[in-house]
Design a protein around this motif. Structure first.
Motif, PDB file in Angstrom:
ATOM      1  N   UNK A  96       0.834  -1.210   0.000  1.00  0.00           N
ATOM      2  CA  UNK A  96       0.000   0.000   0.000  1.00  0.00           C
ATOM      3  C   UNK A  96       0.871   1.264   0.000  1.00  0.00           C
ATOM      4  N   UNK A  97       2.057   1.166   0.527  1.00  0.00           N
ATOM      5  CA  UNK A  97       2.986   2.308   0.546  1.00  0.00           C
ATOM      6  C   UNK A  97       3.680   2.496  -0.803  1.00  0.00           C
ATOM      7  N   UNK A  98       3.738   1.446  -1.607  1.00  0.00           N
ATOM      8  CA  UNK A  98       4.524   1.489  -2.840  1.00  0.00           C
ATOM      9  C   UNK A  98       3.689   1.500  -4.119  1.00  0.00           C
ATOM     10  N   UNK A  99       2.525   0.855  -4.102  1.00  0.00           N
ATOM     11  CA  UNK A  99       1.713   0.772  -5.324  1.00  0.00           C
ATOM     12  C   UNK A  99       1.334   2.129  -5.912  1.00  0.00           C
ATOM     13  N   UNK A 100       1.065   3.167  -5.093  1.00  0.00           N
ATOM     14  CA  UNK A 100       0.738   4.466  -5.690  1.00  0.00           C
ATOM     15  C   UNK A 100       1.831   5.012  -6.611  1.00  0.00           C
ATOM     16  N   UNK A 101       3.064   4.579  -6.421  1.00  0.00           N
ATOM     17  CA  UNK A 101       4.148   5.058  -7.274  1.00  0.00           C
ATOM     18  C   UNK A 101       4.082   4.484  -8.685  1.00  0.00           C
ATOM     19  N   UNK A 102       3.305   3.419  -8.890  1.00  0.00           N
ATOM     20  CA  UNK A 102       3.145   2.878 -10.246  1.00  0.00           C
ATOM     21  C   UNK A 102       2.484   3.907 -11.157  1.00  0.00           C
ATOM     22  N   UNK A 103       1.625   4.754 -10.575  1.00  0.00           N
ATOM     23  CA  UNK A 103       0.958   5.799 -11.343  1.00  0.00           C
ATOM     24  C   UNK A 103       1.804   7.057 -11.459  1.00  0.00           C
ATOM     25  N   UNK A 104       2.967   7.049 -10.811  1.00  0.00           N
ATOM     26  CA  UNK A 104       3.871   8.202 -10.846  1.00  0.00           C
ATOM     27  C   UNK A 104       5.289   7.718 -11.150  1.00  0.00           C
ATOM     28  N   UNK A 105       5.482   7.167 -12.348  1.00  0.00           N
ATOM     29  CA  UNK A 105       6.781   6.555 -12.671  1.00  0.00           C
ATOM     30  C   UNK A 105       7.954   7.525 -12.567  1.00  0.00           C
ATOM     31  N   UNK A 106       7.722   8.805 -12.845  1.00  0.00           N
ATOM     32  CA  UNK A 106       8.816   9.773 -12.742  1.00  0.00           C
ATOM     33  C   UNK A 106       9.250   9.949 -11.291  1.00  0.00           C
ATOM     34  N   UNK A 107       8.303   9.916 -10.361  1.00  0.00           N
ATOM     35  CA  UNK A 107       8.626  10.020  -8.937  1.00  0.00           C
ATOM     36  C   UNK A 107       9.302   8.732  -8.446  1.00  0.00           C
ATOM     37  N   UNK A 108       8.812   7.596  -8.912  1.00  0.00           N
ATOM     38  CA  UNK A 108       9.424   6.315  -8.553  1.00  0.00           C
ATOM     39  C   UNK A 108      10.872   6.264  -9.033  1.00  0.00           C
ATOM     40  N   UNK A 109      11.129   6.785 -10.225  1.00  0.00           N
ATOM     41  CA  UNK A 109      12.490   6.804 -10.760  1.00  0.00           C
ATOM     42  C   UNK A 109      13.411   7.646  -9.871  1.00  0.00           C
ATOM     43  N   UNK A 110      12.908   8.746  -9.338  1.00  0.00           N
ATOM     44  CA  UNK A 110      13.698   9.593  -8.435  1.00  0.00           C
ATOM     45  C   UNK A 110      14.006   8.843  -7.145  1.00  0.00           C
ATOM     46  N   UNK A 111      12.998   8.180  -6.587  1.00  0.00           N
ATOM     47  CA  UNK A 111      13.196   7.408  -5.357  1.00  0.00           C
ATOM     48  C   UNK A 111      14.226   6.304  -5.586  1.00  0.00           C
ATOM     49  N   UNK A 112      14.107   5.607  -6.706  1.00  0.00           N
ATOM     50  CA  UNK A 112      15.075   4.553  -7.010  1.00  0.00           C
ATOM     51  C   UNK A 112      16.484   5.129  -7.142  1.00  0.00           C
ATOM     52  N   UNK A 113      16.608   6.275  -7.819  1.00  0.00           N
ATOM     53  CA  UNK A 113      17.922   6.888  -8.001  1.00  0.00           C
ATOM     54  C   UNK A 113      18.526   7.294  -6.661  1.00  0.00           C
ATOM     55  N   UNK A 114      17.707   7.883  -5.781  1.00  0.00           N
ATOM     56  CA  UNK A 114      18.201   8.241  -4.448  1.00  0.00           C
ATOM     57  C   UNK A 114      18.653   6.995  -3.690  1.00  0.00           C
ATOM     58  N   UNK A 115      17.897   5.903  -3.813  1.00  0.00           N
ATOM     59  CA  UNK A 115      18.241   4.665  -3.119  1.00  0.00           C
ATOM     60  C   UNK A 115      19.542   4.089  -3.657  1.00  0.00           C
ATOM     61  N   UNK A 116      19.700   4.101  -4.965  1.00  0.00           N
ATOM     62  CA  UNK A 116      20.942   3.621  -5.581  1.00  0.00           C
ATOM     63  C   UNK A 116      22.125   4.468  -5.109  1.00  0.00           C
ATOM     64  N   UNK A 117      21.964   5.793  -5.127  1.00  0.00           N
ATOM     65  CA  UNK A 117      23.039   6.684  -4.684  1.00  0.00           C
ATOM     66  C   UNK A 117      23.360   6.470  -3.209  1.00  0.00           C
TER      67      UNK A 117
END
Length: 124
Positions: free
Chosen positions: A34-55
């Motif tokens: 429930x905390x993560x599924x909303x990001x499927x509708x916001x792929x640009x925001x999910x990409x930022x979160x992933x990039x921050x996590x990778x960094x």
């Protein structure tokens, strides 16, 4: 010479794969999705979160990276993350580490990092 955790996780490419697999695990985990599924509708925001996590994991594991995101307390304040949710997230990360063939010693080092972050993330 001993390899850094960054190197043992496969460098930036390996960490990127682990992050992608972890996010997919979170999306499929009914205890936290429930905390993560909303990001499927916001792929640009999910990409930022992933990039921050990778960094974050690249920099924190000895890699040549700079983390420019929020500190852990600021990033998680107001989310009300429970200890049980945190453990489900850790389980998802370990499933991703297994999928990517990460050795036991490296997984112990990752667990140490995750455990050090626990107090900054839970119920903030």
């Amino acid at each position: 010479m001993t390899k850094t955790l960054f190197e043992r996780l496969g460098g930036r490419d390996g960490i990127s794969n682990i992050v992608d697999d972890t996010v997919e695990n979170h999306m499929n985990n009914p205890e936290v999705n429930a905390r993560f599924l909303p990001f499927k509708d916001r792929p640009e925001h999910l990409a930022i979160i992933k990039q921050h996590t990778i960094d974050f994991f690249s920099a924190g594991s000895g890699g040549p990276a700079t983390y420019k995101g929020k500190d852990m307390v600021t990033a998680h304040t107001g989310m009300g993350i429970t200890p049980a949710e945190y453990m489900h997230v850790v389980d998802d990360i370990f499933a991703a580490l297994d999928k990517n063939g990460i050795d036991e010693d490296s997984k112990k080092d990752v667990l140490s990092v995750l455990w050090s972050l626990k107090g900054m993330i839970i119920s903030k």
